[in-house]
Motif scaffolding. Sequence first.
Motif, short mmCIF file in Angstrom:
data_model
loop_
_atom_site.label_atom_id
_atom_site.label_comp_id
_atom_site.label_asym_id
_atom_site.label_seq_id
_atom_site.Cartn_x
_atom_site.Cartn_y
_atom_site.Cartn_z
N ALA A 1 -19.74 44.39 -24.31
CA ALA A 1 -18.97 45.42 -23.62
C ALA A 1 -19.87 46.13 -22.59
O ALA A 1 -21.09 46.10 -22.71
CB ALA A 1 -18.43 46.43 -24.62
N PRO A 2 -19.27 46.76 -21.59
CA PRO A 2 -20.07 47.46 -20.58
C PRO A 2 -21.05 48.48 -21.17
O PRO A 2 -22.12 48.71 -20.60
CB PRO A 2 -19.02 48.12 -19.69
N ASN A 3 -20.70 49.10 -22.30
CA ASN A 3 -21.60 50.10 -22.90
C ASN A 3 -22.68 49.47 -23.77
O ASN A 3 -23.52 50.18 -24.34
CB ASN A 3 -20.80 51.12 -23.71
N SER B 1 -12.73 45.35 -14.71
CA SER B 1 -14.18 45.27 -14.71
C SER B 1 -14.78 46.63 -14.38
O SER B 1 -14.09 47.54 -13.90
CB SER B 1 -14.65 44.21 -13.71
N GLY B 2 -16.07 46.77 -14.63
CA GLY B 2 -16.73 48.04 -14.37
C GLY B 2 -17.12 48.73 -15.66
O GLY B 2 -16.92 48.20 -16.76
N PRO B 3 -17.65 49.93 -15.57
CA PRO B 3 -18.19 50.61 -16.76
C PRO B 3 -17.14 51.17 -17.71
O PRO B 3 -17.46 51.48 -18.86
CB PRO B 3 -19.03 51.74 -16.16
N LYS C 1 -11.32 52.61 -24.77
CA LYS C 1 -12.20 53.42 -23.93
C LYS C 1 -13.62 53.18 -24.43
O LYS C 1 -13.85 52.91 -25.62
CB LYS C 1 -11.83 54.90 -23.97
N SER C 2 -14.56 53.25 -23.51
CA SER C 2 -15.95 52.92 -23.83
C SER C 2 -16.43 53.67 -25.06
O SER C 2 -16.26 54.89 -25.17
CB SER C 2 -16.83 53.26 -22.63
N GLY C 3 -16.98 52.95 -26.01
CA GLY C 3 -17.50 53.55 -27.22
C GLY C 3 -16.59 53.44 -28.42
O GLY C 3 -17.02 53.69 -29.55
N ASP C 4 -15.33 53.06 -28.22
CA ASP C 4 -14.42 52.88 -29.36
C ASP C 4 -15.00 51.86 -30.34
O ASP C 4 -15.39 50.76 -29.94
CB ASP C 4 -13.05 52.39 -28.90
N LEU C 5 -15.01 52.21 -31.61
CA LEU C 5 -15.41 51.28 -32.65
C LEU C 5 -14.22 50.70 -33.39
O LEU C 5 -14.33 49.67 -34.07
CB LEU C 5 -16.34 51.97 -33.65
N VAL D 1 -25.37 37.88 -23.54
CA VAL D 1 -26.56 38.60 -23.08
C VAL D 1 -26.36 40.08 -23.34
O VAL D 1 -25.37 40.68 -22.90
CB VAL D 1 -26.80 38.34 -21.58
N ALA D 2 -27.30 40.68 -24.07
CA ALA D 2 -27.21 42.11 -24.41
C ALA D 2 -27.58 42.95 -23.20
O ALA D 2 -28.16 42.48 -22.22
CB ALA D 2 -28.14 42.42 -25.58
N LYS D 3 -27.25 44.23 -23.29
CA LYS D 3 -27.52 45.15 -22.19
C LYS D 3 -29.02 45.27 -21.91
O LYS D 3 -29.43 45.51 -20.77
CB LYS D 3 -26.92 46.52 -22.50
N ASP D 4 -29.85 45.07 -22.94
CA ASP D 4 -31.30 45.16 -22.75
C ASP D 4 -31.91 43.83 -22.30
O ASP D 4 -33.13 43.72 -22.17
CB ASP D 4 -31.99 45.65 -24.02
#
Length: 439
Positions: A106-108, A154-156, A175-179, A415-418
């Motif tokens: 996910a973007p986050n 697409s996007g953050p 929404k970003s962060g939903d678990l 691929v992870a964000k890091d």
Amino acid sequence: MHSSTPFVLRVLALASLVSVLPASGFAQSGAVITGPSAFTDYTQEHPGVRRKITVADLPEPKEDESVDNGPSVVPRPEGAWPVAPAGFKVEMYAQGFKEPRLMRTAPNGDIFLADSHGDKIMILRGVGPDGKAATVSTFASDLDLPFGIAFYPSGPNPKWVYVGNTKTVVRFPYKSGDLVATGKPETIVAQLPGFAQLRGGGHWTRDVVFSPDGSKMLVSVGSASNVDDPDTHPNEFHRADVLEFTPEGKFLKIYASGIRNCVGEAINPTTGQLWCSTNERDRLGDNLVPDYITSVKEDGFYGWPWYYMGNHQDPRLKGTHPELNGKVITPDVILQPHFASLELAFYTGKQFPTSYSGDGFAAEHGSWNRAHRAGYEVIRIPMHDGHATGEYEDFLTGFVTPDGKVWGRPVGVTVAKDGSLFVTDDGSKTVWHVTYTGK
């Protein structure tokens, strides 16, 4: 190799490698194995080894050579561990799934995972001091063999998570962060072809991606058979295709056809073009027909079932559709036959050496229609300015013991964000974490 790997296993692995290298010794950096020697099996798979197969290397069909040599997956032996190139570290990130398959980041930075036969979408977040997932949450359950996962727009800050079930595409508000999903699934595509009548009832996976401008939703559907002629088999309707819909689920057209089973879809971040990781047909011999990874041309035709790898006609359908001769697109990267190439991801991170930038990674689930096993690894697809060189490189191996017992079967890569890499393995039901340390 993992530090806890017993010495005897390390010796066996090294002996296996030495036994298959050229008489001159270890392969030189950048050397590529070509020609008939490029056909291989698990005993010759080792991180860093590159191969390039071309259509000129294909043998003649040998139907009487066909075998049923599927693996019986065994528990991971003590000390057995995935083997990565020098400088990379492999850790066990998460377990406890019924069937961990495709992943998308996910973007986050959350990792969304399809636990397909668990009928769930899971979320894995963060890395704890022990290297394990810091948070594991069930995002959605009671699905129908979920596989594809896509975020839209697409996007953050996407507003939806789309999920490809085996017969439908649904979406959840997000929404970003939903678990956990905050609403019930909305059916976007109400009917897709479901299970195929194949060995193991396969070709049920449905991947979902969006075009870079967000106007097209592309859904991959595998064939219902090995080589049934769609002219005489209605159950092949809208199969062996990539189907194009609007994001709201309106069917537009067949985006590309003749792709026997595009299990993994990915948008090339450099060119914006769709790519497919594809399972080709079986029962034409040990070294036919190769699986492949390719860019996909809109309205392109890739041969199935009448042709393969350009203008090679399948002998079981000899004489049919001569007008297609010369119109079959040859794929960009020809892999080992029967590799079972599954999820594909492009490397957009910064953690790995710069030589990896823009390259592809693909999970090879492993063969059944081959006398000597091949696959059971993750491969790297070298790219140059968004275009494949035609080669592939063994990246993550070690899922088969020296005596041929299979304990791991890679399926998903993301691929992870890091910039690290996560890999699912539905043999040991594990998510592996690959980081670059340079040591």
